[in-house]
Design an enzyme around this catalytic site. Sequence first.
Site, PDB file in Angstrom:
ATOM      1  N   THR A 161      -8.006   0.028  -4.633  1.00 58.75           N
ATOM      2  CA  THR A 161      -8.933  -0.170  -3.515  1.00 58.75           C
ATOM      3  C   THR A 161     -10.316   0.360  -3.874  1.00 58.75           C
ATOM      4  O   THR A 161     -11.327  -0.282  -3.616  1.00 58.75           O
ATOM      5  CB  THR A 161      -8.367   0.524  -2.260  1.00 58.75           C
ATOM      6  OG1 THR A 161      -7.060   0.019  -2.052  1.00 58.75           O
ATOM      7  CG2 THR A 161      -9.211   0.258  -1.054  1.00 58.75           C
TER       8      THR A 161
ATOM      9  N   SER B 185       0.696   2.231  -6.684  1.00 55.29           N
ATOM     10  CA  SER B 185       0.063   2.856  -5.524  1.00 55.29           C
ATOM     11  C   SER B 185      -0.646   4.142  -5.941  1.00 55.29           C
ATOM     12  O   SER B 185      -0.054   5.000  -6.591  1.00 55.29           O
ATOM     13  CB  SER B 185       1.148   3.154  -4.495  1.00 55.29           C
ATOM     14  OG  SER B 185       0.563   3.772  -3.396  1.00 55.29           O
ATOM     15  N   GLY B 186      -1.889   4.249  -5.566  1.00 52.61           N
ATOM     16  CA  GLY B 186      -2.657   5.445  -5.895  1.00 52.61           C
ATOM     17  C   GLY B 186      -3.377   5.354  -7.219  1.00 52.61           C
ATOM     18  O   GLY B 186      -4.034   6.297  -7.648  1.00 52.61           O
TER      19      GLY B 186
ATOM     20  N   GLU C 243       5.647  -0.345  -6.116  1.00 55.09           N
ATOM     21  CA  GLU C 243       6.122   0.882  -5.480  1.00 55.09           C
ATOM     22  C   GLU C 243       7.592   1.130  -5.782  1.00 55.09           C
ATOM     23  O   GLU C 243       8.412   0.208  -5.730  1.00 55.09           O
ATOM     24  CB  GLU C 243       5.996   0.766  -3.961  1.00 55.09           C
ATOM     25  CG  GLU C 243       4.627   1.128  -3.458  1.00 55.09           C
ATOM     26  CD  GLU C 243       4.499   0.999  -1.958  1.00 55.09           C
ATOM     27  OE1 GLU C 243       3.455   1.414  -1.454  1.00 55.09           O
ATOM     28  OE2 GLU C 243       5.419   0.487  -1.308  1.00 55.09           O
TER      29      GLU C 243
ATOM     30  N   SER D 106      -3.358   4.902   1.226  1.00 54.11           N
ATOM     31  CA  SER D 106      -2.640   3.788   0.604  1.00 54.11           C
ATOM     32  C   SER D 106      -2.805   2.512   1.423  1.00 54.11           C
ATOM     33  O   SER D 106      -2.689   2.522   2.650  1.00 54.11           O
ATOM     34  CB  SER D 106      -1.166   4.169   0.507  1.00 54.11           C
ATOM     35  OG  SER D 106      -0.475   3.132  -0.115  1.00 54.11           O
ATOM     36  N   SER D 107      -3.122   1.432   0.720  1.00 57.24           N
ATOM     37  CA  SER D 107      -3.271   0.155   1.425  1.00 57.24           C
ATOM     38  C   SER D 107      -1.875  -0.328   1.781  1.00 57.24           C
ATOM     39  O   SER D 107      -1.019  -0.477   0.907  1.00 57.24           O
ATOM     40  CB  SER D 107      -3.928  -0.881   0.512  1.00 57.24           C
ATOM     41  OG  SER D 107      -5.044  -0.309  -0.118  1.00 57.24           O
TER      42      SER D 107
ATOM     43  N   ASN E 285      -0.255   8.248  -2.075  1.00 60.75           N
ATOM     44  CA  ASN E 285      -1.691   8.041  -1.940  1.00 60.75           C
ATOM     45  C   ASN E 285      -2.082   8.368  -0.506  1.00 60.75           C
ATOM     46  O   ASN E 285      -1.470   7.885   0.434  1.00 60.75           O
ATOM     47  CB  ASN E 285      -1.991   6.562  -2.263  1.00 60.75           C
ATOM     48  CG  ASN E 285      -3.474   6.250  -2.209  1.00 60.75           C
ATOM     49  OD1 ASN E 285      -4.283   7.115  -1.864  1.00 60.75           O
ATOM     50  ND2 ASN E 285      -3.818   5.021  -2.554  1.00 60.75           N
TER      51      ASN E 285
ATOM     52  N   GLY F  72       0.080  -1.734  -4.531  1.00 58.71           N
ATOM     53  CA  GLY F  72       0.576  -1.575  -5.891  1.00 58.71           C
ATOM     54  C   GLY F  72       2.087  -1.555  -5.942  1.00 58.71           C
ATOM     55  O   GLY F  72       2.763  -1.430  -4.919  1.00 58.71           O
TER      56      GLY F  72
HETATM   57  N1  LIG Z   1     -12.929   5.691  -9.494  1.00 62.42           N
HETATM   58  C1  LIG Z   1     -12.525   6.683  -8.740  1.00 62.42           C
HETATM   59  N2  LIG Z   1     -13.251   7.787  -8.649  1.00 62.42           N
HETATM   60  C2  LIG Z   1     -12.839   8.809  -7.886  1.00 62.42           C
HETATM   61  N3  LIG Z   1     -11.692   8.828  -7.188  1.00 62.42           N
HETATM   62  C3  LIG Z   1     -10.906   7.753  -7.246  1.00 62.42           C
HETATM   63  C4  LIG Z   1     -11.300   6.621  -8.012  1.00 62.42           C
HETATM   64  N4  LIG Z   1     -10.327   5.723  -7.880  1.00 62.42           N
HETATM   65  C5  LIG Z   1      -9.399   6.266  -7.040  1.00 62.42           C
HETATM   66  N5  LIG Z   1      -9.759   7.478  -6.668  1.00 62.42           N
HETATM   67  C6  LIG Z   1      -8.991   8.385  -5.789  1.00 62.42           C
HETATM   68  O1  LIG Z   1      -7.667   7.994  -5.748  1.00 62.42           O
HETATM   69  C7  LIG Z   1      -7.273   7.696  -4.420  1.00 62.42           C
HETATM   70  C8  LIG Z   1      -6.366   6.494  -4.403  1.00 62.42           C
HETATM   71  O2  LIG Z   1      -7.070   5.342  -4.768  1.00 62.42           O
HETATM   72  P1  LIG Z   1      -6.813   3.929  -4.080  1.00 62.42           P
HETATM   73  O3  LIG Z   1      -6.655   4.084  -2.633  1.00 62.42           O
HETATM   74  O4  LIG Z   1      -7.837   3.044  -4.578  1.00 62.42           O
HETATM   75  O5  LIG Z   1      -5.446   3.574  -4.686  1.00 62.42           O
HETATM   76  P2  LIG Z   1      -4.724   2.173  -4.588  1.00 62.42           P
HETATM   77  O6  LIG Z   1      -4.478   1.763  -5.989  1.00 62.42           O
HETATM   78  O7  LIG Z   1      -5.479   1.280  -3.737  1.00 62.42           O
HETATM   79  O8  LIG Z   1      -3.366   2.586  -3.929  1.00 62.42           O
HETATM   80  P3  LIG Z   1      -2.504   1.746  -2.921  1.00 62.42           P
HETATM   81  O9  LIG Z   1      -1.771   0.738  -3.723  1.00 62.42           O
HETATM   82  O10 LIG Z   1      -1.624   2.760  -2.360  1.00 62.42           O
HETATM   83  O11 LIG Z   1      -3.426   1.180  -1.952  1.00 62.42           O
HETATM   84  C9  LIG Z   1      -8.518   7.441  -3.668  1.00 62.42           C
HETATM   85  O12 LIG Z   1      -8.376   7.766  -2.323  1.00 62.42           O
HETATM   86  C10 LIG Z   1      -9.485   8.341  -4.363  1.00 62.42           C
HETATM   87  O13 LIG Z   1      -9.374   9.631  -3.847  1.00 62.42           O
HETATM   88 MG   LIG Z   2      -5.251   0.458  -1.984  1.00 58.39          MG
END
Ligand SMILES: Nc1ncnc2c1ncn2[C@@H]1O[C@H](COP(=O)(O)OP(=O)(O)OP(=O)(O)O)[C@@H](O)[C@H]1O
Ligand SMILES: [Mg+2]
Length: 1107
Positions: free
Chosen positions: A115, A110-111, A392, A163-164, A160, A390
Amino acid sequence: MAKMEVKTSLLDNMIGVGDMVLLEPLNEDSFINNLKKRFDHSEVYTYIGSVVISINPYRSLPIYTPEKVEEYRNRNFYELSPHIFALSDEAYRSLRDQDKDQCILITGESGAGKTEASKLVMSYVAAVCGKGAEVNQVKEQLLQSNPVLEAFGNAKTVRNDNSSRFGKYMDIEFDFKGDPLGGVISNYLLEKSRVVKQPRGERNFHIFYQILSGASEDFLCKLKLERDFCRYNYLGLDSAKVNGVDDAANFRTVRNAMQIVGFMDHETQSIFEVVAAVLKLGNIEFKPESRVNGLDESKIKDKNELKEICELTGIDQSVLERAFSFRTVEAKQEKVSTTLNVAQAYYARDALAKNLYSRLFSWLVARINESIKAQSKVRKKVMGVLDIYGFEIFEDNSFEQFIINYCNEKLQQIFIELTLKEEQEEYIREGIEWTHIEYFNNAIICDLIENNQTGILAMLDEECLRPGTVTDDTFLEKLNQVCATHQHFESRMSKCSRFLNDTSLPHSCFRIQHYAGKVMYQVEGFVDKNNDLLYRDLSQAMWKASHSLIKALFPEGNPAKINLKRPPTAGSQFKASVATLMKNLQTKNPNYIRCIKPNDKKAAHVFNDALVCHQIRYLGLLENVRVRRAGYAFRQAYEPCLERYKMLCKQTWPHWRGPARAGVEVLFNELEIPEEEFSFGRSKIFIRNPRTLFKLEDLRKQRLEDLATLIEKIYRGWKCRTRFLLMKKSQIVIASWYRRYAQQKKYQKIKSSAIIVQSYIRGWKARKLLRELKHQKRCNEAATIIAAYWHGTQARRELKRLKEEARRKHAVAVIWAYWLGLKVRREYRKFFRANAGRKIYEFTLQRLMQKYFLEMKNKVPSLSPIDKNWPARPYLFLDSTHKELKRIFHLWRCKKYRDQFTDQQKLIYEEKLEASELFKDKKALYPASVGQPFQGAYLEISKNPKYKKLKDAVDEKIIIAEVVNKINRANGKATSRILLLTKNNVLLADQKSGNIKSEVPLGDVTKVSMSSQNDGFFAVHLKEGSGAAGKGDFLLSSDHLIEMATKLYRTTLSQTKQKLNIEISDEFLVQFRQDKVCVKFIQGSQKNGNIPTCKRKNNRLLEVAVP
Ligand SMILES: Nc1ncnc2c1ncn2[C@@H]1O[C@H](COP(=O)(O)OP(=O)(O)OP(=O)(O)O)[C@@H](O)[C@H]1O
Ligand SMILES: [Mg+2]
């Protein structure tokens, strides 16, 4: 100009190594260091073969611009530095060109950025695939589905901010050209417990906060909501605001996205009404009430909220109220209704809220699918993007984490399978011997969870279905029995447990050693959550709602479709959907993005080695590299390999004509690379050790330098030569211009000289011609003159001759007359006396005289003395007589005229005569005075009483009385004075008073001076030493100067018997007291009319300007 194709490679300008397969030496430290080094240089992407490792930068990097998209478009995977776009491009191109369905598997905790990565992939594909109005709409709808789903399915967690809380798999469908047609979204298990309760520091789903912050007052009022988070029990209060997130703005984005995706206004309204109802459900509170039968019953504390919910949803309030108080259990044909106690009522309320929300979410996904589904029925190519929650590990992990982690476990499994499979397949494809590779296979963990008999999920289901009392503890007990021996299962109470003394493992928990680490799950809630029970009364109450969306969300509430069969448990549902997903994924060509979280603080630039190390371990990335390198570390198709290294061998440089493979063989032989170091596949060269590749790279680098020098040399030579040629050309141009200039100058000089010479010659010729013409003219003139002279001579001669002839004729006539006379006289002498001739002559003379006088008598002119007429003389011999006669006649008529005069007139004429004698032809003023009669007394003193005194003072007769101007000797100004001339004196008196200013006896006047000009100035000079002479001479001006001077002269003469000296000169001296001043008359301008002006020039000069 066509853009020059420059072949680049991943190996160019590498920071660390871009592909971990090339890492040398390969171990955990070097792996992390390489990632860290790249991360520090903002290189967040690194490859392991075709897998992309993505480290969340936690800041926006300038690497997703449209220029970058263009850069990566249609480029080979290893051509540019690692990027998610390279993977997207590769996937898209193999989908479009090789007709292989693709899936993009994004994993990580997560994070870690899954996404974001999925959105980047989608936006890249959208940017590079076809264009056109229709296609663009499809793309836009696909992209805009993200904000909608994120608003409803994402929440802030401690890990996050976005977070999805659901799993998402999206199939993007393309036509044969690679243009997007539409898509299908599958969602996996929304974490619905969040609706009613959130862990500390976390929030509910974004949409609740977005509505309350962003909706207009009006809209909120319609939804019966208040803009205050504190008002709602379901909103965790401690972190209602998230830093850097603008809920209000996001609300607008979501509404806009909903519009683009195709939600109708009434649908949007319904959706928000459901959200509002969920929010308000949380505010319904219950109080206990004891009943007579001793059973506890619950009552709604404040019905106001319930009323509003019912108004919003169109449910009969009593129906809903009853549903919160009773539970009807139907068994076979029997219906038993029991009351709910407070806890049960709360459970029912929360269950309703969770169900309402999760069903709304599933409905949303279905509705989006309806909008984005491909319209045409043609065969589609599919690209699936999997963005699932992700892995967790929380402090308290419950059923949700168990499910989520199970899903990740499955994904890891598929990753291992597919990577190995792919590797193996490649070896087989390329005809290279396969060597077995050791790696950790997590199939065993998957089995622990999903095994149909002994799996945790199966046991959970069993517990849920078992009759009798079922609690979470009984479930744990069961686990303890069945899974006790499993390597990856840990529990304190399990049979012969190794963990009996492990205090870190509470009794109510079990621990699973996941591929990504150990996770301890609290069994509490497992059974309930797996059952996912919603009392039928509630679903029926919902079905009765007049709100069409709510009604649709609870189809099982329809009594007609009553189904007494238990619905499948949440666990089994999820297992089934994961299984479908896995199946689906296995049919597609996988592309992996493995997301890594660099730190726990969501901070940019922070790289936590331990955290990364942990992720690398459980993601099995090192194994991934090892598998990849087990046989051969590096492989490359023959063409790009030859292209890259052909400069290292003379035969292949610069062009290799044969097949690429042969070229590479020649090249490797030439470089003497040991045979065990490489292997020739069908289309690729396989290099065993990265060292060999680096050696090749070094050689290439060196050779490139040499080549660069060579190019530089040739370029310099070329540059110098071109410069020289240019200069030469320029020199010729300059020279030609200069020559032209010089020639022009020379020509102009010659031309001007020629003109001069020509002009001289022409001048000379003209002069010659002129001379000739002049000569000719003179000749002509001379001829004319000669002719004239000649004619003159001729004429004179002729005249002389004629005169001579005439004279002769005359002479002849005279002689003839004389002769005749003589003859006559001779003849007649005898008839006349001797003196007869004389007598005849005298008689003739007398006769003529007589005739003359008689004629004169009649011709005498008038008697006026001024008549100038006189008749002409008739005979020459009377000339003197005629003149004498004229004189006598004039004297006579003058006498006659004079005789008519009286004495007075006589005097006047005497005076006039005197004036004429004095001034005629001497003074220019004179002629004007001739016609003026001399009056003498211009001023009648006797008649003017003003001058009585003056009159009395002068007893003598006044000869002249007139006003004159006395010239002031000092300045030349004039003052009027009365001038009186008496018999003895000259007097000057004041004009106004008549007082006598000076009196001069005539004897003292010696001289009068005046100019010859037309002015009236005159000076009266006095005898030196006389009484009046003290003040000096008088300088006066008179209008009657001629008369004055004449009268002064005559009076002086008659009194003193001496002639007064009158001097006429344009310059004379005047005595002023002791000094003599010269009075000079000059010709002046006519500025003042005809009046002469007098000006004192200096002590000795008084200038009179006469006009
Ligand atoms: N390539 C990137 N460039 C800039 N910021 C990023 C990038 N990837 C992620 N982030 C930052 O990290 C944060 C978390 O990313 P994201 O929501 O994609 O995580 P996730 O893997 O989907 O987590 P979860 O499993 O909780 O959904 C985003 O809100 C963003 O602020
Ligand atoms: Mg996500």
